[in-house]
Write an enzyme that holds these catalytic residues in place. Structure first.
Site, PDB file in Angstrom:
ATOM      1  N   GLY B 103       0.815  -1.204   0.000  1.00 51.98           N
ATOM      2  CA  GLY B 103       0.000   0.000   0.000  1.00 51.98           C
ATOM      3  C   GLY B 103       0.852   1.259   0.000  1.00 51.98           C
ATOM      4  O   GLY B 103       2.016   1.237  -0.409  1.00 51.98           O
ATOM      5  N   THR B 126      -4.360  -2.443  -1.512  1.00 46.99           N
ATOM      6  CA  THR B 126      -5.057  -1.766  -0.429  1.00 46.99           C
ATOM      7  C   THR B 126      -6.511  -2.207  -0.393  1.00 46.99           C
ATOM      8  O   THR B 126      -7.244  -2.040  -1.358  1.00 46.99           O
ATOM      9  CB  THR B 126      -5.011  -0.227  -0.572  1.00 46.99           C
ATOM     10  OG1 THR B 126      -6.147   0.324   0.105  1.00 46.99           O
ATOM     11  CG2 THR B 126      -5.076   0.227  -2.011  1.00 46.99           C
ATOM     12  N   ASP B 128      -8.597  -0.745   1.321  1.00 44.64           N
ATOM     13  CA  ASP B 128      -9.372   0.492   1.445  1.00 44.64           C
ATOM     14  C   ASP B 128      -9.593   1.207   0.115  1.00 44.64           C
ATOM     15  O   ASP B 128     -10.390   2.140   0.049  1.00 44.64           O
ATOM     16  CB  ASP B 128      -8.644   1.450   2.397  1.00 44.64           C
ATOM     17  CG  ASP B 128      -8.657   0.952   3.828  1.00 44.64           C
ATOM     18  OD1 ASP B 128      -9.422   0.026   4.125  1.00 44.64           O
ATOM     19  OD2 ASP B 128      -7.914   1.518   4.651  1.00 44.64           O
ATOM     20  N   ARG B 163     -34.968  -2.432  15.336  1.00 44.82           N
ATOM     21  CA  ARG B 163     -33.738  -1.834  15.855  1.00 44.82           C
ATOM     22  C   ARG B 163     -33.010  -1.028  14.792  1.00 44.82           C
ATOM     23  O   ARG B 163     -33.180  -1.257  13.599  1.00 44.82           O
ATOM     24  CB  ARG B 163     -32.773  -2.950  16.254  1.00 44.82           C
ATOM     25  CG  ARG B 163     -32.830  -3.357  17.673  1.00 44.82           C
ATOM     26  CD  ARG B 163     -31.724  -4.375  17.897  1.00 44.82           C
ATOM     27  NE  ARG B 163     -32.099  -5.243  19.009  1.00 44.82           N
ATOM     28  CZ  ARG B 163     -31.663  -6.463  19.169  1.00 44.82           C
ATOM     29  NH1 ARG B 163     -30.853  -7.004  18.261  1.00 44.82           N
ATOM     30  NH2 ARG B 163     -32.027  -7.176  20.209  1.00 44.82           N
ATOM     31  N   GLU B 222     -14.493   2.993   9.763  1.00 42.12           N
ATOM     32  CA  GLU B 222     -13.852   3.084  11.076  1.00 42.12           C
ATOM     33  C   GLU B 222     -13.260   4.471  11.319  1.00 42.12           C
ATOM     34  O   GLU B 222     -13.180   4.928  12.452  1.00 42.12           O
ATOM     35  CB  GLU B 222     -12.762   2.018  11.227  1.00 42.12           C
ATOM     36  CG  GLU B 222     -11.713   2.068  10.141  1.00 42.12           C
ATOM     37  CD  GLU B 222     -10.653   0.968  10.271  1.00 42.12           C
ATOM     38  OE1 GLU B 222     -10.306   0.582  11.376  1.00 42.12           O
ATOM     39  OE2 GLU B 222     -10.179   0.509   9.208  1.00 42.12           O
ATOM     40  N   ARG B 266     -27.721  -1.065  17.904  1.00 39.84           N
ATOM     41  CA  ARG B 266     -26.646  -2.026  18.128  1.00 39.84           C
ATOM     42  C   ARG B 266     -25.492  -1.755  17.173  1.00 39.84           C
ATOM     43  O   ARG B 266     -25.721  -1.448  16.000  1.00 39.84           O
ATOM     44  CB  ARG B 266     -27.137  -3.450  17.853  1.00 39.84           C
ATOM     45  CG  ARG B 266     -28.130  -3.973  18.841  1.00 39.84           C
ATOM     46  CD  ARG B 266     -27.436  -4.451  20.125  1.00 39.84           C
ATOM     47  NE  ARG B 266     -28.381  -5.041  21.048  1.00 39.84           N
ATOM     48  CZ  ARG B 266     -29.206  -4.347  21.833  1.00 39.84           C
ATOM     49  NH1 ARG B 266     -29.197  -3.017  21.805  1.00 39.84           N
ATOM     50  NH2 ARG B 266     -30.029  -4.962  22.652  1.00 39.84           N
ATOM     51  N   HIS B 272     -11.467  -7.831  10.981  1.00 41.43           N
ATOM     52  CA  HIS B 272     -10.521  -8.504  10.101  1.00 41.43           C
ATOM     53  C   HIS B 272     -11.157  -9.474   9.126  1.00 41.43           C
ATOM     54  O   HIS B 272     -10.491  -9.912   8.182  1.00 41.43           O
ATOM     55  CB  HIS B 272      -9.464  -9.237  10.939  1.00 41.43           C
ATOM     56  CG  HIS B 272      -8.440  -8.327  11.512  1.00 41.43           C
ATOM     57  ND1 HIS B 272      -8.661  -7.575  12.641  1.00 41.43           N
ATOM     58  CD2 HIS B 272      -7.195  -8.011  11.097  1.00 41.43           C
ATOM     59  CE1 HIS B 272      -7.582  -6.860  12.913  1.00 41.43           C
ATOM     60  NE2 HIS B 272      -6.679  -7.099  11.996  1.00 41.43           N
ATOM     61  N   ARG B 275     -10.593  -8.720   5.445  1.00 46.30           N
ATOM     62  CA  ARG B 275      -9.310  -8.695   4.741  1.00 46.30           C
ATOM     63  C   ARG B 275      -8.652 -10.057   4.606  1.00 46.30           C
ATOM     64  O   ARG B 275      -7.493 -10.138   4.175  1.00 46.30           O
ATOM     65  CB  ARG B 275      -8.372  -7.688   5.374  1.00 46.30           C
ATOM     66  CG  ARG B 275      -7.867  -8.026   6.741  1.00 46.30           C
ATOM     67  CD  ARG B 275      -6.962  -6.904   7.281  1.00 46.30           C
ATOM     68  NE  ARG B 275      -6.218  -6.261   6.252  1.00 46.30           N
ATOM     69  CZ  ARG B 275      -6.015  -4.944   6.173  1.00 46.30           C
ATOM     70  NH1 ARG B 275      -6.480  -4.154   7.096  1.00 46.30           N
ATOM     71  NH2 ARG B 275      -5.328  -4.429   5.196  1.00 46.30           N
TER      72      ARG B 275
END
Lengths: 342, 342, 342, 342
Positions: B103, B126, B128, B163, B222, B266, B272, B275
């Site tokens: 990356g 990557t 991402d 929910r 994240e 929730r 992980h 990935r």
């Protein structure tokens, strides 16, 4: 403004996601109304419609098939066909424009109708990925994933028995599904309509794999043609009459491989499992974006245009540019993959 | 010619497919030899190698992870680091050139090393999708498919209980996984690092969904930041010390939504699982093609270059063009998706 | 003690998991040594073996196929076949006992060999779930999951086109895969070898579904027989000679349905995809436990016994009790499912 | 006869398949009518119902969640709770009997209500597989498959980085999901509530795996307790207040492993993804059969009974027999799996 949507031709994962993307975008951004045209062009010719509001597209991005139904009706045929009749039907139902989601035949018809003055925007749909003017069409990615999973499964059986597996995937005129799933699945040969090969060449690959102690896996498009086919067929006493009964090309090739190499060979025709069911995430995103872009094209009165994928962007092109001919696998792409054969 | 291959940085589905593509292409077309460099740059710094012949890449296209191992070692650090020491190690092992798969950090290091005269070609890696100069990188498609499947599952539970589900996906600096999986999964809001939003805006979306009788599904990267975060945090008495203990951002947002809207909420952190494991067919094809193209770039002595995807073609660009900055989600792409929120 | 393991008959997900379970249990608990017998009984007849230690079973629980290879060799045939020759081969290789993993043919042979004094323990293996004395055998669950996923996919295409889909699954003599996948997939009729049905009955179900506005999905075992088959066939001019060329039974039924009901009908033969690839978690657990239990049976000198599943427990039964006849779908189980037909 | 159906407690794949099985069987065989009770017992206490006819269960066998909604309402609480009020509500709605689908709490309440004279039949529902008197309950198989797929993915990342992965699965009181998914995924240790282990024992396994050159994968139930937990926690300065903030037990164990062994360790909490989404074929078949059997039990006025799985057959037992205590993993089953640890 009231928009009719139709889906035409063979089933394809992502059709419902296009419909949902178009309706949500149209309702929220442009205050459009929508109506569903049933069963492709047939709905326009036979006056079959269904309500299509925001509520009716709920949850559709992940649902295979098309809630509108499909058919292979030609809109120029029948007593209510042709641009004038169709325009009359549209007027009678207060429809200002149509989003036509379909493959080469559908889009060619759409193009002719827009030339006659109808307000139509096209969305490319083809499992086979054979439409020009778009990098990919939705449904193709799902088909490749399904075919690849099948190849992965068939490979272990090939290895357990020391057999040759011939896997037949969709692709009547072009080899994209075979090329991608074959490369993904680690096939030892990929046979596509664009690249006729002789049974001798195929058996060379097969024997080369066997000589390395491995079990050969061959991926073949349904539209692949054996070069020297007539002769090859005659060795099995096949003729035109018997051909369709034998099923797919894989069922011709597998026995020929077994006969010539002595390696037990099996054919598997993946068939319709490649074109139904939930679309992959890739196809959901692509289809949703295309549906939304089609609504924008209508908003911009881009009649006769088609939405398409270029790199990572959604583009607007002319339908004509997409239907000038099939998008075939180039020799360069085939040669790239062929390095891994044998 | 003898080529070393290394994989560096976080795990990513498709690493093994790049290795296989490179080795098969190099052996068959250019008569190259290969050697595996263990654990990223660490192998070059600590002289750790492994054999890498045709046989050792068998079956790798569908195998997750990297047979070479990986690490986050910086090749400029340590007593055996730096271009001169590394060149010496390469010479001692008869290595003429290196394929570095990694990356931003890896490629930036590779770029600096090529400027110091080393023969390196880069392959972008990557999860991402945050590297410039390539449309997509392998691993991203797999991550999006996994995240989408999780969203599909979480949605039914959201509906069963009325929910709100907050699903946290990877993306520390950019929101591509959230954007694509959220769009594919029909999320009612997508929260990405490029677009800070206030908790009020998020709760507006949530309540709008609830008012339509549905259960809200929120997808968040994240790396997303709540605007007015300090204040939001202080309502829960959170401080810098507690933050990391709380897990991801989803675990901050979910209680805030519940507190403000009264809707049971929730958080789920996919982590992980995004990935690892077998790559999707899409990523296998892309990774295989990139590996093969990297070998061609070496054959052409294109040191300092990186192979990349442009539309449907594999291109060769400079590493520098890929590391000038992160490829972020543009406002246009976010707005496109935001039409579907709420 | 040195144990030989062989896998015999058609491929089946879980074979490798049995091997791994047996080796790890034997090495760790009983201090056994293992040796792989290549390609089923053929390895014993032709003296083909391979090393089989702890290291060689690494990662095997999730790997489809069998690392030992398989064949359909009859151990009583050939000049080195028969119990005396086989015992001599075992002695020459220092093999004290054999774990034979296979279906009815394999186990029947194993039973005869144990009667002649050989030390053999059996492990039941059948995709079709047709072995008595065990609730289920590994591979069956995987096959049902794969078939169900295919049915889910084919259903959306059926609905999109208003078509009847005839899905052919494995099951030459028994209908378990059809019964379970048909029930899981919501099939409108399930056709199994144990329950011949007339084309009239099938068309009644199909028309009933159509009349409710739905698209019929029929699941059929490959071994299903149309009652009044001769007459049905003669309407299409079919005869014994043509039968095998037509492919599976689904390819006979689909055109008959279309001809009699006017509903466009398509056949899909799932074929070998049902018996390859990674086993489901269910099958991995079952296969692992069976492999471990087989080692215990050897430790207890239970020659002629077979390990089996009873409820949630692994049991030890006589091979003879498993091969007294095929385990067929009972009328009660069929009637239970038939409530959902039409 | 008019039957009410309710689903209560946590979401579980297969709830909709039970509803569909019950309705189709009841309508077709017994001429029953059905009505949906909304949100578990809350619907009975708060008089919330929805139509539930044949049409409303279409396609439900493969749909996750419950169309009836769920809650954790206790039917004995609130001013309209208790058997007399509920019977009055049933009478007012013309409901003759109730199918209650739920776990231990739901079934215990159902049992008490039947003792007070209400006509109720129970269907066991538990992801965790913790109900006695049934071999398995629907949802468990799906959860195990999902957890196993996650373990497969996490393993490749563990190997790429030489890391220890700690995977936390559901199971607050019993370890069935961990036992099965851990065995299927080839875990090097399985930690369950029934078998407290010390951190020293866990680190022994981890180091043993590392010493064999592999990357350790640990599967842990959310309800697992470290023996000597107080001491272990105090080494990290943890206390009761901090515990819930730290997330799951995996997030306690992973840092302890890293601290004591020096092996980089990561925790992943699979969470709600295990209990949503489409059920596996296994669970669809089981749930459908249970729903049909519940209708037969009502037809036979077997109030207070519960349908259950015994081997391959559906049985009718007393609810009381299923709620006498949790079905825990026996030492024998744990020891069986433990042979594969380390």
């Amino acid at each position: 403004m009231k928009i009719g949507i139709l889906t035409s031709g063979g089933d394809c994962p992502g059709l419902n996601a296009v419909i949902r993307g178009a309706v949500l975008k149209g309702v929220r951004t442009h205050d459009f109304e929508f109506i569903g045209i049933r069963n492709g062009w047939r709905g326009l010719v036979q006056n079959e419609f269904m309500p299509l509001d925001r509520h009716s597209v709920r949850g559709l991005s992940r649902q295979g098939g098309t809630i509108l139904g499909s058919s292979r009706t030609n809109p120029f045929e029948g007593e209510n066909g042709g641009p004038e009749n169709i325009q009359r039907t549209l007027d009678a139902n207060g429809i200002d424009a149509v989003i036509a989601i379909g493959g080469e035949g559908t889009l060619t018809a759409a193009h002719r109708l827009t030339e006659a003055g109808l307000n139509i925007v096209g969305v490319p749909k083809t499992i086979d990925n054979d439409l020009e003017a778009t990098d990919y069409s939705f449904g193709f990615n799902t088909a490749v994933e399904i075919a690849t999973e099948a190849i992965d499964r068939l490979r272990t059986t090939a290895e357990s028995h020391g057999r040759c597996m011939v896997v037949e995937v969709m692709g009547r005129h072009v080899g994209w599904i075979a090329l991608h799933s074959g490369m993904a699945g680690g096939a030892h040969a990929i046979l596509i309509p664009e690249q006729p090969k002789s049974i001798e060449q195929i058996c060379d690959w097969v024997e080369h794999v066997r000589d390395r102690g491995r079990a050969p896996v061959i991926v073949v498009s349904e539209g692949f043609l054996l070069s020297g086919m007539q002769e090859a067929h005659s060795t099995k006493g096949l003729d035109a009459f018997h051909r369709p009964r034998l099923g797919g090309i894989s069922e011709i090739i597998a026995p020929l491989i077994e006969e010539r190499t002595g390696i037990e060979s099996r054919a598997t025709v993946l068939g319709h499992t490649q074109r139904g069911g939930a679309p992959s995430a890739y196809d959901r995103v692509l289809a949703t974006r295309l549906g939304m872009a089609a609504v924008d094209a209508i908003h911009n009165s881009q009649w006769g245009s088609m939405v398409s994928l270029r790199g990572t962007e959604i583009d607007v092109v002319s339908i004509a540019s997409a239907t000038i001919g099939l998008k075939r696998v180039s020799p360069a792409r085939y040669d790239e993959a062929a390095v891994l054969f044998g």
